[in-house]
Design an enzyme around this catalytic site. Structure first.
Site, PDB file in Angstrom:
ATOM      1  CB  CYS A   1      -1.024   0.220   1.198  1.00  0.00           C
ATOM      2  SG  CYS A   1      -1.990  -1.293   1.147  1.00  0.00           S
TER       3      CYS A   1
ATOM      4  NE  ARG B   1       4.732   2.017   0.059  1.00  0.00           N
ATOM      5  CZ  ARG B   1       5.627   1.629   0.883  1.00  0.00           C
ATOM      6  NH1 ARG B   1       6.826   1.896   0.517  1.00  0.00           N
ATOM      7  NH2 ARG B   1       5.521   1.121   1.933  1.00  0.00           N
TER       8      ARG B   1
ATOM      9  CD1 TRP C   1       0.054  -6.471  -2.775  1.00  0.00           C
ATOM     10  CD2 TRP C   1      -0.227  -6.826  -0.756  1.00  0.00           C
ATOM     11  NE1 TRP C   1       0.538  -7.917  -2.535  1.00  0.00           N
ATOM     12  CE2 TRP C   1       0.248  -8.007  -1.588  1.00  0.00           C
ATOM     13  CE3 TRP C   1      -0.556  -6.828   0.597  1.00  0.00           C
ATOM     14  CZ2 TRP C   1       0.628  -9.279  -0.608  1.00  0.00           C
ATOM     15  CZ3 TRP C   1      -0.100  -8.052   1.247  1.00  0.00           C
ATOM     16  CH2 TRP C   1       0.144  -9.187   0.573  1.00  0.00           C
TER      17      TRP C   1
ATOM     18  CG  ASN D   1       1.379   0.957   4.407  1.00  0.00           C
ATOM     19  OD1 ASN D   1       1.063  -0.301   4.061  1.00  0.00           O
ATOM     20  ND2 ASN D   1       2.707   1.225   4.195  1.00  0.00           N
ATOM     21  N   GLY D   2      -0.827  -1.115   6.250  1.00  0.00           N
ATOM     22  CA  GLY D   2      -0.539  -1.867   7.293  1.00  0.00           C
ATOM     23  C   GLY D   2      -1.932  -2.659   7.823  1.00  0.00           C
TER      24      GLY D   2
ATOM     25  CD  GLU E   1      16.913 -14.129  -6.781  1.00  0.00           C
ATOM     26  OE1 GLU E   1      16.270 -14.162  -5.891  1.00  0.00           O
ATOM     27  OE2 GLU E   1      16.742 -13.008  -7.268  1.00  0.00           O
TER      28      GLU E   1
ATOM     29  CE  LYS F   1      13.560 -12.209  -8.704  1.00  0.00           C
ATOM     30  NZ  LYS F   1      14.422 -11.697  -7.760  1.00  0.00           N
TER      31      LYS F   1
ATOM     32  CD  GLU G   1       9.514 -11.998  -7.464  1.00  0.00           C
ATOM     33  OE1 GLU G   1       9.418 -11.212  -6.812  1.00  0.00           O
ATOM     34  OE2 GLU G   1      10.588 -12.391  -7.915  1.00  0.00           O
TER      35      GLU G   1
ATOM     36  CG  HIS H   1      18.747 -37.872  -1.596  1.00  0.00           C
ATOM     37  ND1 HIS H   1      19.028 -39.038  -1.045  1.00  0.00           N
ATOM     38  CD2 HIS H   1      19.932 -37.139  -1.663  1.00  0.00           C
ATOM     39  CE1 HIS H   1      20.287 -38.986  -1.091  1.00  0.00           C
ATOM     40  NE2 HIS H   1      20.982 -38.193  -1.446  1.00  0.00           N
TER      41      HIS H   1
ATOM     42  CE  LYS I   1      11.530  -3.358  -5.489  1.00  0.00           C
ATOM     43  NZ  LYS I   1      12.281  -4.295  -6.068  1.00  0.00           N
TER      44      LYS I   1
HETATM   45  C1  F6R Z   1      11.935 -11.168  -5.102  1.00  0.00           C
HETATM   46  C2  F6R Z   1      11.764 -10.126  -4.014  1.00  0.00           C
HETATM   47  C3  F6R Z   1      11.649 -10.355  -2.731  1.00  0.00           C
HETATM   48  C4  F6R Z   1      12.198  -9.350  -1.763  1.00  0.00           C
HETATM   49  C5  F6R Z   1      11.473  -9.786  -0.229  1.00  0.00           C
HETATM   50  C6  F6R Z   1      12.401  -9.007   0.679  1.00  0.00           C
HETATM   51  O1  F6R Z   1      12.184 -10.661  -6.184  1.00  0.00           O
HETATM   52  O2  F6R Z   1      11.968  -9.054  -4.556  1.00  0.00           O
HETATM   53  O3  F6R Z   1      11.489 -11.629  -2.398  1.00  0.00           O
HETATM   54  O4  F6R Z   1      13.498  -9.849  -1.741  1.00  0.00           O
HETATM   55  O5  F6R Z   1      10.486  -9.300  -0.207  1.00  0.00           O
HETATM   56  O6  F6R Z   1      12.369  -7.490   0.278  1.00  0.00           O
HETATM   57  P1  F6R Z   1      13.544  -6.697   0.964  1.00  0.00           P
HETATM   58  O7  F6R Z   1      14.692  -6.914   0.426  1.00  0.00           O
HETATM   59  O8  F6R Z   1      13.055  -5.335   0.629  1.00  0.00           O
HETATM   60  O9  F6R Z   1      13.599  -6.930   2.567  1.00  0.00           O
END
Ligand code: F6R
Length: 609
Positions: A2, A28, A75, A100-101, A482, A486, A489, A505, A604
């Site tokens: 948010c 956000r 969000w 927000n929260g 990772e 990616k 996601e 395994h 984000k």
């Molecule tokens: C994946 C991604 C998330 C963040 C996670 C932590 O691409 O961006 O998995 O890495 O939400 O976020 P931060 O680094 O802001 O604490």
């Protein structure tokens, strides 16, 4: 999680500023948006599900104008993605709130308010805030006092902005979620972060938990949680408007992938002084690694994978034991705390609630010192940490983290060198050799970026698949993790990562001709082992996509596709190998036509549990 923006102007129409701010904050949360303007003792509100562009259209149709207003990108947490749940929320046509929260005790407050005949029009936890403020105003206290009383009743994390129908002020309060004031002449603003305000001011005040503030066009006053007036410092933000522009790129993720050579170079140079690593450059504080006997790294998502990679570096170079833990798990565990343990948190945003709370828990558990690797100045985690090592990634807008990840890795590598140096585990000659390698890293990244055409060709094959497997070994296993994160996601393809030795395994049962298997296979000491694991896949008809070094000595053959980065760069290799997996996810998402920068259901900054 948010985004909030608001402003009060003496002379200007605030609506375009709010819309511009919401567009910048969209990363956000982007399932709905809304704004409310105070006009001639009336609250005018426009909301819509979907993107900010949807409310933009409605605003033009209604010719909405005004000098005081608040806006929100959502969000969803409580209540579905419906217009009635979009913010701002209004109580009795008088009080208007964005939030927000999460209000954890909203059900109890809701029952209380229903008994007082308040009618709820949404399924959100936020609406209780609007009604409570309205309830407390009935005995005619000021809006500030009513917000203060309301905050005393709220449990959970929040940043709120409130106005009422005959006010030209906004009241804001924060507890656990970020909120800043933007100071300007004849107009003042509030926002979740600076990105929303850079077009109007770069003078910002970071509010702290418990702060309440009154914003007018020509003044702002900040109070503590007992309503004593307090002062907070004004910072000059270094964020520039052009950093937020897409330029020649199609997506922020693509731009951010391509910014990595420069972001990495900036991060390295920030800590190197006269050719040597200077620990004093970490947050300007004297950092003495020799006093720690162990490290605990706490982080979430991609940042957690950066931590997993760093474990290898710290243990290999500095011979210091490292544990890496998912922040949301550590919080609720009875962790045994060794003496002389350094806590390292890793967070791009510096706002991730799980990581912030894990840090607080680590302190309660008796850990005395903490260092954070963070990309955002004055963020909540930065303020809670003793030492800060900033990644110089610049603003990262794409929801899927890319340049923040590789700059985190650079910081962690440098930190492991500092540990090695201060614990006398590395010679000056070796330190200089590593610095030399670090300085060449941007060039290697550039070469990896040049693999894009081959990766694009791979991506076409992936776009028709429902599942994918990523394999790596040792220090490259976190890069496999990772890569899988990616891909799932942004392309919504289910992907799993395994240390290649684990295949037999269990996961080998998944392998058939329809399963693409991505293998991170640099020319390190585990290469022969990885090759054997690849044979296990090939023998079962699996299709292999191998990311190798120039010197990995593989040949492409039926069922085995190979791309090569530069020569093997030793223990820095995970940073180079991160690039192809980012590009792969990006191009698969493009061929699947998903929303690369704003993947479904995500946001984000994750400021809720
Ligand atoms: C994946 C991604 C998330 C963040 C996670 C932590 O691409 O961006 O998995 O890495 O939400 O976020 P931060 O680094 O802001 O604490």
């Amino acid at each position: 999680m948010c985004g909030i923006v608001g402003g009060v102007s003496k002379n200007n129409n605030i609506v375009p500023i709010l819309i511009n701010g919401l567009e910048k904050l969209e990363y956000r949360g982007y399932d709905s948006a809304g704004i409310a303007i105070i006009n001639h003792n009336r609250i005018q509100r426009i909301r819509s599900v979907g993107r900010v562009s949807n409310i933009h259209k409605k605003i033009s149709q209604k010719n909405l104008k005004g000098k005081t207003g608040i806006g929100h990108t959502r969000w969803a947490t409580h209540g579905g993605v419906l217009e009635k749940n979009a913010h701002p929320h209004i109580s009795n046509n008088e009080i208007v709130v964005v939030h927000n929260g999460i209000i954890e005790n909203h059900a109890k407050l809701c029952d209380f308010l229903k008994n007082k005949n308040y009618i709820f029009k949404s399924e959100t936890d936020t609406e209780v805030i609007a009604h409570l403020i309205h309830y407390f105003r009935k005995n005619k206290p000021s809006l500030l006092e009513a917000v203060h009383k309301t905050c005393k009743k709220l449990e959970g994390a929040y940043a709120i902005a409130v106005s009422n129908k005959n006010s030209n002020e906004i009241i804001v309060a924060r507890n656990g979620c970020p909120l800043i004031i933007g100071v300007s002449e004849d107009q003042n603003f509030i926002a979740s972060d600076i990105s929303a305000l850079i077009s109007v001011t770069n003078n910002v005040i970071f509010l702290e938990d418990g702060d309440i503030a009154v914003i007018a066009s020509d003044s702002y006053k900040i109070f503590d949680d007992n309503l004593n007036q307090i002062n907070r410092k004004i910072y000059k933000s270094s964020v520039k408007e052009n950093q937020m522009e897409l330029g020649p790129y199609d997506h922020y993720m693509q731009k951010e992938i391509y910014e990595q050579p420069i972001a990495i170079a900036d991060t390295i140079e920030s800590i190197i002084d006269e050719g040597s690593i200077n620990p004093k450059l970490i947050g300007g504080l004297k950092f003495d690694a020799s006093k720690y006997e162990s490290i605990l790294i706490l982080a979430a998502g991609t940042s957690y994978y950066a931590g997993l990679t760093a474990k290898y570096w710290f243990e290999h170079l500095a011979k210091v034991p490292v544990n890496v833990e998912i922040a949301s798990e550590y919080r609720y565990r009875d962790a045994v705390t060794p003496k002389k343990q350094l806590i390292i948190t890793i967070s791009q945003s510096g706002e991730t609630l799980d990581t912030l709370e894990a840090l607080k828990q680590a302190k309660k558990n008796g850990n005395k010192n903490s260092l954070t690797i963070c990309n955002v100045q004055e963020s909540a985690i930065v303020r809670q940490s003793d030492y800060v090592f900033y990644t110089r990634a610049g603003v990262e807008i794409g929801v899927a983290s890319t340049k923040a990840f590789t700059t985190q890795l650079v910081c962690l590598f440098v930190l492991s060198l500092i540990f090695a140096k201060q614990r006398k585990k590395i010679t000056k000659k070796n330190e200089l050799a590593y610095i030399e390698e670090l300085r060449k890293l941007s060039g290697h990244i550039q070469t990896a970026l040049n693999l894009e055409p081959q990766i694009k060709a791979w991506a076409k094959k992936f776009s028709r698949k429902s599942n994918a497997l990523f394999l790596g070994r040792g220090i490259h296993y976190p890069i496999a993790l990772e890569g899988a994160l990616k891909l799932k996601e942004i392309s919504y393809i289910h992907a799993e990562a395994y240390p290649a030795g684990e295949l037999k395994h269990g996961p080998l049962a998944l392998v058939d001709k329809d399963l693409p298997v991505v293998v991170i296979a640099p020319n390190d000491k585990l290469l022969e082992k990885v090759k054997s694991n690849m044979q296990e896949v090939k023998a079962r008809g699996g299709e292999l996509f191998v990311i190798a070094d120039a010197d990995s000595q593989f040949d492409a053959e039926a069922g085995i596709h190979v791309i090569r980065t530069n020569r093997h760069v030793g223990i820095l290799s995970p940073i180079v190998h991160a690039i192809p997996v980012q590009l792969l996810a990006y191009h698969v998402a493009i061929s699947k036509k998903t929303d690369v920068d704003k993947p479904r259901n995500l946001a984000k900054s994750v400021t809720v549990e």
